[in-house]
Design an enzyme around this catalytic site. Structure first.
Site, mmCIF file in Angstrom:
data_model
loop_
_atom_site.group_PDB
_atom_site.id
_atom_site.type_symbol
_atom_site.label_atom_id
_atom_site.label_comp_id
_atom_site.label_asym_id
_atom_site.label_seq_id
_atom_site.Cartn_x
_atom_site.Cartn_y
_atom_site.Cartn_z
ATOM 1 N N HIS A 108 -26.140 -56.792 -21.426
ATOM 2 C CA HIS A 108 -25.764 -58.036 -22.083
ATOM 3 C C HIS A 108 -26.434 -58.145 -23.460
ATOM 4 C CE1 HIS A 108 -24.150 -62.040 -21.967
ATOM 5 N NE2 HIS A 108 -25.286 -62.496 -22.437
ATOM 6 N N ARG A 126 -10.930 -57.085 -24.350
ATOM 7 C CA ARG A 126 -11.282 -56.796 -22.954
ATOM 8 C C ARG A 126 -11.481 -58.124 -22.238
ATOM 9 N NH1 ARG A 126 -14.726 -52.694 -25.653
ATOM 10 N NH2 ARG A 126 -13.875 -50.668 -25.072
ATOM 11 N N ARG A 146 -5.850 -56.960 -22.960
ATOM 12 C CA ARG A 146 -5.703 -55.973 -21.886
ATOM 13 C C ARG A 146 -5.945 -56.690 -20.570
ATOM 14 N NH1 ARG A 146 -9.838 -51.123 -21.521
ATOM 15 N NH2 ARG A 146 -11.181 -52.826 -20.842
ATOM 16 N N GLU A 166 -4.408 -43.478 -21.078
ATOM 17 C CA GLU A 166 -5.768 -43.013 -20.812
ATOM 18 C C GLU A 166 -5.834 -42.101 -19.596
ATOM 19 O OE1 GLU A 166 -8.252 -46.430 -20.036
ATOM 20 O OE2 GLU A 166 -6.604 -47.490 -19.081
ATOM 21 N N ASN A 177 -11.719 -42.625 -24.341
ATOM 22 C CA ASN A 177 -12.889 -42.422 -23.469
ATOM 23 C C ASN A 177 -12.445 -41.945 -22.089
ATOM 24 O OD1 ASN A 177 -14.061 -43.561 -25.668
ATOM 25 N ND2 ASN A 177 -14.531 -45.511 -24.682
ATOM 26 N N ASP A 178 -11.501 -42.693 -21.487
ATOM 27 C CA ASP A 178 -11.029 -42.286 -20.172
ATOM 28 C C ASP A 178 -10.130 -41.053 -20.256
ATOM 29 O OD1 ASP A 178 -12.398 -43.865 -18.454
ATOM 30 O OD2 ASP A 178 -10.923 -45.480 -18.410
ATOM 31 N N ARG A 197 -18.537 -39.321 -17.850
ATOM 32 C CA ARG A 197 -19.299 -39.427 -19.089
ATOM 33 C C ARG A 197 -20.655 -40.100 -18.921
ATOM 34 N NH1 ARG A 197 -17.840 -42.949 -23.070
ATOM 35 N NH2 ARG A 197 -17.300 -45.038 -22.392
ATOM 36 N N CYS A 204 -7.805 -46.800 -29.264
ATOM 37 C CA CYS A 204 -8.849 -47.817 -29.124
ATOM 38 C C CYS A 204 -10.115 -47.288 -28.453
ATOM 39 C CB CYS A 204 -8.314 -49.034 -28.367
ATOM 40 S SG CYS A 204 -7.838 -48.677 -26.685
#
Lengths: 583, 88
Positions: free
Chosen positions: A187, A294, A330, A428, A451-452, A462, A499
């Site tokens: 956070h 997100r 998303r 992804e 990333n995915d 990862r 993205c």
């Protein structure tokens, strides 16, 4: 002792030098001093009253700032403050002979043992809220203000920052943070990046090493903290800070300018948003919309699933802020454990499991309430819907049906919906990239989540340190899937963006432009830097770079080639490259 | 004294919001109200106490009230639990 250097995790970029302000509440020792029982009780009651006033003041301020998240947290604290269990337990300890401050300390310790036996992590976390409140009261008694307050700007050192601390941070007085706990996605780290404050987290034991008012340097690029720097170190860092400021100034000038290559190809630079706090920095850094909003933060509450109205308030806020510019929401992308509670925790392969669109189509009430809330926000701006973790066409078809159902329902209720509301997918999962020519006929846009996509294409987790050397989003296999996806989009008249973290990796920018990407979505703070690269290169050069890369056979060769190409054009980036790679 | 045992039916068990709903209801009554689970007893007017019971879905709690409005108090909380705290 001079120049003590400590290392942690770089959580938010930037370098600052300043005086340390140590929030030492974790090693706080309550005083054992004691007056009469009546006097101690009176001290306790007046501390509660004064804490209540503080909390009400914060609530007022958060209401003015329209911070719904922060507000909820503080309201819970207010309830806890008046909790009879807290008040009566402390009263009893005082009657048994303890001082008010020590009585509260004892209450926290007892509660800690009780909560440790609880299996449910969500309830366990409530202990932190209770502790936060109890410590506020304790600090009142000990004569501390309880609020983070400073006469001049400082670098803040803390064991960990509680959500209520971060809700009331004043950027003008906080130059940077250093915390003992936390990781890149904690956070605190997210807030630091949102506010654009340099931060280093996970520096174990640092509170014992630094004193209030001591001079410190924090390097948020490399994750380094220097306490009491000597003259040489100071000079080195002063030079780096100066260079970085000049570089930032140059970027600042380009804020209003479009992200256009030398020969006139324009790229849409948009922002990735994790929490609403990042909306303003996105605007300030010149984002042309939100490429990835997100929504998980709305669902990560401990009181069940968020209702449609709560969601609508968040979505409307973002839509209004960007008006005609696109805001792409998303739909929920998390595993069952995160939102439905710990009883869904056990999956052998969570990354290959029940998550993203798979989960929300199974629990269609979640999908419907989210889509309805987004549709309601459509009349306040330019909203779009994006589906995560899509691996088959049937998922797109099913989502489309539910979208229609939501539209019909809302229209029957007499709601105005600005149509058409576009629906796109994250590309992804390799199957979606491989079959992108088919998907392109059923959706309005693609956004490649590198990333995915990298993780699934290379079969590399990862987060696993041992194999992290295998993870590189410029791996030729991933590059080919990207090219295939972007080409399929264009052949079918839709746009394709990126993205993932690759969009903020400087060396990869010429490659992405050369692959004909239409949009790049990234962390707000890095938009100016990436724009600087786009504005300093031609599309023709980028096409050649991409062609070269597509001939290559290994990630190492690609990265080396891309670094050389970038540095030959932007030699001043050398200092930043290492750091951004870490990010 | 009046008491009744109920089963927690909502998926998430008694989390922060349900706990505060119980506190709100309990606070309307004059009786002393407590909740028991597995031999542990807490004040029904305390969020912290209720959270510490860690009531998961399927667990059983006993609501005990003592006072002039004991019956109404217990029934009111039972009604809340039976309706899954109006959140599903």
């Amino acid at each position: 002792m001079k120049n003590r250097v400590f290392r942690g995790i770089p959580a938010s970029s930037g370098i600052v030098m300043g005086k340390a302000y140590v929030l030492s509440r974790e090693i706080f020792v309550p005083s054992l001093a004691r007056k009469t029982t009546e006097e101690e009780l009176a001290t306790f009651y007046s501390a509660i009253k004064s804490t209540q006033r503080d909390l009400e003041g914060i609530i007022q301020r958060l209401k003015e700032q329209k911070s719904h998240e922060g507000l909820k947290l503080i309201e819970v604290q207010l309830l806890l403050l008046k909790d009879p269990f807290f008040v009566e337990t402390v009263e009893n300890y005082i009657r048994e002979g303890e001082g008010a401050s020590y009585a509260i300390h004892k209450f926290i310790e007892t509660l800690k043992t009780e909560f440790e036996t609880i299996g449910d992590p969500y309830i366990k976390d409530r202990f932190l809220d209770i502790k936060d409140v109890a410590r506020r009261v304790m600090r009142k008694i000990e004569g501390e203000t309880g609020e983070l307050s400073y006469q001049e700007p400082h670098v803040l050192f803390a064991h960990d920052l509680t959500p209520s601390d971060t809700a009331q941070l004043d950027k003008e007085y906080v130059l940077g943070f250093v915390t003992e706990t936390g990781g890149k996605m904690s956070h605190t780290a997210i807030i630091a990046r949102a506010l654009g404050i340099p931060a280093v987290v996970g520096v174990g034991g640092i509170l014992k090493e630094v004193k209030n008012g001591e001079q410190v340097i924090i390097d948020g690029f490399r994750g380094v903290v220097v306490v009491a720097p000597d003259e040489d170190t100071k000079r080195t860092y002063e030079k780096r800070i100066r260079e970085y400021r000049e570089y930032e100034k140059k970027l600042e000038k380009a804020k209003e300018l479009p992200a256009t290559t030398i020969d006139g190809k324009e790229i849409d630079l948009t922002a990735n948003i994790e929490i609403p706090l990042e909306l303003k920095p996105a605007v300030e850094n010149g984002a042309r919309g939100i490429g990835l909003y997100r929504t998980e933060f709305i669902f990560l509450t401990d009181d069940g699933l968020p209702d449609e109205e709560t969601q609508f308030r968040y979505y409307r806020e973002a839509a209004e802020m960007f008006r005609d510019l696109p805001v792409i929401f998303r739909t929920l992308d998390s595993g069952g454990d995160k939102i439905l509670g710990w009883q869904y925790l056990k999956e052998d392969n969570p990354f290959l499991g029940w998550r993203g669109i798979r989960l929300t189509l199974d629990r269609k009430e979640i999908f419907l309430s989210q889509v309805r809330a987004i549709l309601k926000a459509s009349s306040y701006g330019n909203v779009k819907i994006m589906l995560p973790m899509v691996s088959s066409l049937e998922e797109v078809e099913r989502a489309r049906e539910l979208l229609e159902e939501a539209i019909n329902g809302l229209e029957k209720e007499g709601r105005h919906i600005k149509k058409p509301v576009e629906m796109g997918i994250m590309v992804e999962i390799p199957s979606a990239a491989i079959l992108s020519e088919h998907f392109a006929k059923h959706v309005d846009f693609f956004s490649i989540g590198t990333n995915d996509l990298t993780q699934y294409t290379l079969a590399v987790d990862r987060t696993n340190e041992r194999i992290s050397y295998l993870f590189d989003h410029v791996n030729p296999a991933v590059v080919r899937l990207m090219r295939q996806t972007i080409d399929a989009a264009h052949e079918n008249g839709i746009w394709a963006g990126v993205c993932g973290e690759i969009a903020s990796d400087p060396v990869a920018i010429p490659l992405l432009i050369g692959l004909n990407v239409d949009e790049l979505s990234l962390t707000p703070a890095l938009i100016p830097q990436i724009k600087g690269i786009i504005r300093g290169i031609s599309y023709q050069e980028c096409v050649k770079i991409a062609q070269e890369v597509l001939k290559m056979d290994s990630a190492r060769k690609v990265r080396k080639f891309l670094s050389q190409e970038l540095l030959s054009r932007f030699p001043h980036l050398e200092n930043l490259l290492v750091e951004v790679d870490n990010d | 004294m009046y008491k009744k045992t109920v089963e927690i039916k909502n998926t998430l068990g008694i989390h922060a919001r349900p706990a505060s709903e119980i506190v709100k209801r309990a606070s309307k009554f004059k009786s002393n109200i407590s909740i028991e689970k597995d031999g542990m007893e807490v004040n029904a007017k305390s969020i912290m106490g209720i959270l510490m019971l860690a009531c998961e879905q399927g667990s059983k709690i006993t609501i005990v009230a003592d006072g002039e409005d004991e019956k109404e108090a217990v029934e009111s909380i039972v009604e809340l639990v039976d309706n899954k705290f109006y959140e599903e």
